[in-house]
Write an enzyme that holds these catalytic residues in place. Structure first.
Site, PDB file in Angstrom:
ATOM      1  N   TYR A   5      17.339   8.444  51.833  1.00  0.00           N
ATOM      2  CA  TYR A   5      16.655   9.147  50.767  1.00  0.00           C
ATOM      3  C   TYR A   5      17.706   9.788  49.880  1.00  0.00           C
ATOM      4  O   TYR A   5      18.815  10.051  50.313  1.00  0.00           O
ATOM      5  CB  TYR A   5      15.681  10.182  51.340  1.00  0.00           C
ATOM      6  CG  TYR A   5      14.477  10.386  50.443  1.00  0.00           C
ATOM      7  CD1 TYR A   5      13.582   9.337  50.214  1.00  0.00           C
ATOM      8  CD2 TYR A   5      14.256  11.593  49.814  1.00  0.00           C
ATOM      9  CE1 TYR A   5      12.499   9.514  49.383  1.00  0.00           C
ATOM     10  CE2 TYR A   5      13.170  11.781  48.986  1.00  0.00           C
ATOM     11  CZ  TYR A   5      12.288  10.728  48.770  1.00  0.00           C
ATOM     12  OH  TYR A   5      11.213  10.895  47.932  1.00  0.00           O
TER      13      TYR A   5
ATOM     14  N   TRP B 148      18.652  12.585  48.522  1.00  0.00           N
ATOM     15  CA  TRP B 148      19.193  13.939  48.491  1.00  0.00           C
ATOM     16  C   TRP B 148      20.302  14.164  49.501  1.00  0.00           C
ATOM     17  O   TRP B 148      20.690  15.303  49.760  1.00  0.00           O
ATOM     18  CB  TRP B 148      18.074  14.947  48.742  1.00  0.00           C
ATOM     19  CG  TRP B 148      17.078  15.020  47.643  1.00  0.00           C
ATOM     20  CD1 TRP B 148      15.871  14.377  47.591  1.00  0.00           C
ATOM     21  CD2 TRP B 148      17.174  15.772  46.424  1.00  0.00           C
ATOM     22  NE1 TRP B 148      15.216  14.695  46.425  1.00  0.00           N
ATOM     23  CE2 TRP B 148      15.992  15.549  45.690  1.00  0.00           C
ATOM     24  CE3 TRP B 148      18.144  16.618  45.902  1.00  0.00           C
ATOM     25  CZ2 TRP B 148      15.758  16.143  44.457  1.00  0.00           C
ATOM     26  CZ3 TRP B 148      17.917  17.209  44.668  1.00  0.00           C
ATOM     27  CH2 TRP B 148      16.733  16.969  43.956  1.00  0.00           C
TER      28      TRP B 148
END
Length: 774
Positions: free
Chosen positions: A117, A119
């Site tokens: 993901y 982040w």
């Protein structure tokens, strides 16, 4: 050791939540302080030092004991419950490389799911998503995911409505400088919560969102907050609060549009020249297809917003230069495509679409979006993925539980491959995903799960092979945040622990064992790659007329300031459409805003018709289920961390109540249940239960409770989450067959006082680790 003998160093770094000076002493980070010049710095950073050296830090490779003893097995059942065995790097790398070889040889590359993901790191080189996707593509490919948990419904439906890519509305909507100069009214569905302005993908040099909002207020712009939570706007905005029922934004938007049309206040010129499908949309508003006009009286019964308020707001919209802002939160619900489509339609009728300081916008209050366009920093090169299989990102549990099953997605029919191995680097699915009890069951299905992480978080605990990796404070890198203008050097503040490597170090070693080491590294060290990314970024900027210094100067000075980039640099702006739709068409089949989409209509999805439609959610306060679970759960973004990152940090921990995530609750609802401020309560529905600490607040609409996401999942043996993770409660079903996005906002619960002494929170206790037998 005396103080004189101790070595203190100071460096700077950039994180998703800002730039900081990092102080380290004798190899340990002891403090982070925001750099001067940031007018609204985030307090998340100063809470990081304790986590960097926490007892739950993973300091050497680990293998789950049952997997090491029995080998890879489907439905082994031990993930999340068994101890781990500490092994050498050589042993861990050989085990992982062997599993990758076996799965590819026996089942093909589609049997590998490459999870990540976006982040994982503000740095552009040590960006785990880029690292893992490059590695797995060079292995021969992998099953990938598309879209995001944040914006999936918007990312799929808006290209059909206004054309462009998934960020097309954010890139073409009104910017704050325009709003302050020309705007008069901002109506925000889902609010403008300033806590969401703390973080920027890739980092932020100066937080300016709050300043721009205040400048708009000073210029006379008025604000309306349409949300079940009053605090979704800064009090200094003086926003009018319209506390509608959660999940009913579409009904309110349709009623507002009904008033504009029936009172002849709509922009007939714009919808005639620049839109297609207005006749069909108007017919639906007037009740032609179903006999039910979508008037304010109808909407009052659904939203509980008074009909008089709806009429007044509609007239206000028509009489002023208006921004219709759509928060990302309103799409994370059953039929989440509809409020975005209805919001575009409302803006089209408003008279402000395509005029300076007016029209539709998405995520106006998030980070630096809405202030300027963004320059793009170079990324790690990505070879093509030879496996065509993809899944919508929020369908991971379905993928693992139902190999061979098919789902609809944006006009396509997708078949779930049979996943034998999950490889995850960056992100935490036990934070992002819904119905965690279901995910835990699904997570037992693969034969092997390989994870890179720095801490014993829920993902690491549910892995078979765990590679310990360096944190953001232990690597050199460079960063440029989205819509930011500060290109920053990220200096390593301290070395990683002795047996900890970077993601790049792990993948390089695996690639070497698998026969493509030279292709993966291209002969470059980590320092070489950081320089290469900078040089490519510099060349790209030069093509746009921006000259920045060479790498040595940049690295010595620590940052370089870029000129602000205007919004809409590549054309396609809504003002051009309004001026001449024939010369400046949108990238839709009609070249116009599609209030009715023949394409979507042709898909034949009953849960996503071809025009904005009110569809009753599976769970909401107007449904029969509310008789059993009479509270609507809002699981919003946290104030004290980024998603689940640094939940163990000082700032996040200081906000806990009895060590648990706070649950906001209206005093009236609390009184009816015998609950007092500070009590530990059980929040539950048919999917699961968690404990939380109550904070009473009149800023929450009665009938609504708010429990932020991100508390590390901490299940007791009976499945009760002890820590307050709302995703043990949320609904794991797609928004519709169009986008298949997450529908976490469609969740009903009940709350009762917890009886007796609540169990101790164990989220930050490391699992049992046993030494490898010699």
């Amino acid at each position: 050791m005396t103080d004189a003998d101790r070595t203190t160093t100071r460096t700077t770094t950039t994180l998703h939540w800002g730039r900081y000076e990092v102080t380290a002493r004798d190899g340990e980070v002891i403090a982070l302080e925001p750099l001067a010049g940031d007018p609204d710095h985030s307090p998340i950073g100063p809470g990081m030092p304790r986590v960097n050296h926490a007892p739950y830090r993973i300091r050497q490779p680990m293998v789950r004991a049952g997997w090491l003893r029995n080998g890879p097995r489907r439905d082994a059942g031990g993930r999340g419950r068994e101890p781990f065995v500490a092994v050498s790097w050589e042993r861990a790398l050989e085990l992982a490389a062997g599993e990758l070889r076996r799965v590819v040889a026996d089942h093909g590359n589609s049997a590998i799911y490459g999870g990540s993901y976006g982040w994982g790191s503000a740095g552009r080189f040590h960006h785990p998503q880029s690292q893992i996707h490059r590695f797995l593509a060079m292995l021969g490919g992998y099953t990938a995911s598309v879209n995001s948990y944040s914006q999936a419904a918007m990312e799929v439906v808006l290209p059909h409505v206004i054309g462009g890519g998934p960020d097309s509305l954010q890139e073409r909507g009104p910017a704050w400088p325009q709003i302050a100069e020309h705007g008069e009214l901002v109506i925000s569905f889902g609010g403008l919560a300033t806590k969401n302005a703390q973080v920027v993908p890739g980092g932020v040099g100066r937080h300016t969102q709050r300043r721009w909002q205040r400048e708009a207020v000073a210029a006379g712009v008025r604000f309306v907050n349409v949300s079940p939570v009053r605090d979704d706007t800064d009090p200094e905005l003086g926003a009018r609060w319209i506390p509608l029922r959660p999940g009913t934004d579409t009904a309110l938007m349709l009623a507002l549009a009904h008033v504009l049309v029936t009172e002849d206040r709509h922009d007939e010129d714009f919808v005639t020249r620049c839109c297609t499908g207005f006749d069909r949309f108007r017919d639906y508003l007037l009740g032609g297809p179903d006999g039910q006009p979508k008037d304010p009286a109808w909407a009052e019964g659904i939203t509980e917003v008074p009909a008089a308020t709806i009429r007044e707001l509609a007239r206000d919209i028509a009489g002023h230069r208006t921004v219709v802002n759509l928060s990302w939160s309103i799409q994370r619900q059953d039929h989440g495509e509809q409020p975005y489509w209805a919001g575009i339609a409302l803006a089209a009728l408003s008279g402000s679409f395509g005029l300076p300081g007016g029209g539709p916008m998405s995520g106006l209050g998030i980070s630096e979006l809405g202030t300027r366009g963004h320059w793009r920093v170079a990324a790690l090169p990505q070879p093509p993925n030879e496996v065509p299989d993809v899944i919508p990102v929020a369908r991971i549990a379905d993928l693992l539980l139902h190999p061979g099953a098919t789902i609809d997605y944006d006009g396509r029919r997708l078949t779930f491959p049979d996943i034998r191995l999950v490889y995850w680097a960056g992100g935490n699915p036990f934070h992002h995903h819904q119905d965690l009890n279901r995910l835990v069951r699904a997570w037992q299905r693969p034969e092997t799960v390989i994870v890179h992480d720095s801490w014993w978080n829920p993902l690491s605990r549910h892995a078979d092979i765990v590679f310990p990796v360096a944190t953001a404070l232990e690597r050199d890198d460079l960063a440029l945040g989205r819509a930011d203008v500060t290109l920053s050097a990220l200096y390593r503040a301290v070395p990683p622990p002795r047996d900890v490597r970077t993601d790049y170090g792990v993948f390089s070693a695996l690639a070497e064992r698998l026969g493509f080491g030279d292709r993966f590294t291209e002969g470059r060290s980590e320092e070489d790659w950081v320089r290469e990314l900078y040089d490519r970024t510099r060349a790209r900027l030069r093509e746009s007329g921006v000259d920045i210094p060479g790498f040595e100067t940049f690295w010595r000075e620590g940052s370089v300031e870029l000129p602000p980039r205007p919004m809409n640099p590549d054309g396609g702006a809504f003002d051009l459409l309004r001026a001449d739709p024939e010369r400046h068409p949108l990238a839709t089949p009609s070249g116009k805003v599609e209030l009715f989409s023949s394409t979507v209509h042709g898909f034949g999805y009953p849960d996503c018709p071809g025009l904005p439609t009110w569809l009753e959610p599976a769970e909401w306060l107007g449904s029969p289920l509310a008789g059993r679970f009479p509270l609507h759960l809002v699981s919003n973004q946290p104030r004290t961390r980024l998603h689940s990152q640094y939940d163990g940090g000082d700032y996040s921990q200081a906000a806990k109540i009895a060590g648990r995530e706070p649950l906001l609750m209206h005093p009236r609802d609390a009184h009816a249940r015998g609950v007092r401020d500070g009590d530990v309560v059980r929040v539950f529905n048919d999917r699961g239960a968690c404990l939380a600490g109550v904070r009473l607040s009149e800023s929450v609409r009665p009938g609504v409770v708010v429990l932020a996401t991100g508390a590390w999942y901490d299940p007791a043996p009976d499945g009760l989450d002890r820590h307050g993770n709302p995703n043990v409660l949320t609904r794991d079903a797609g928004t519709s067959r169009l986008a298949q996005g997450p529908s976490s906002g469609t969740t009903l619960v009940e709350v009762v006082p917890e009886e007796g002494e609540p169990p101790r929170v164990q989220a930050f206790d490391p699992p049992e680790v046993i030494p490898e037998a010699r």
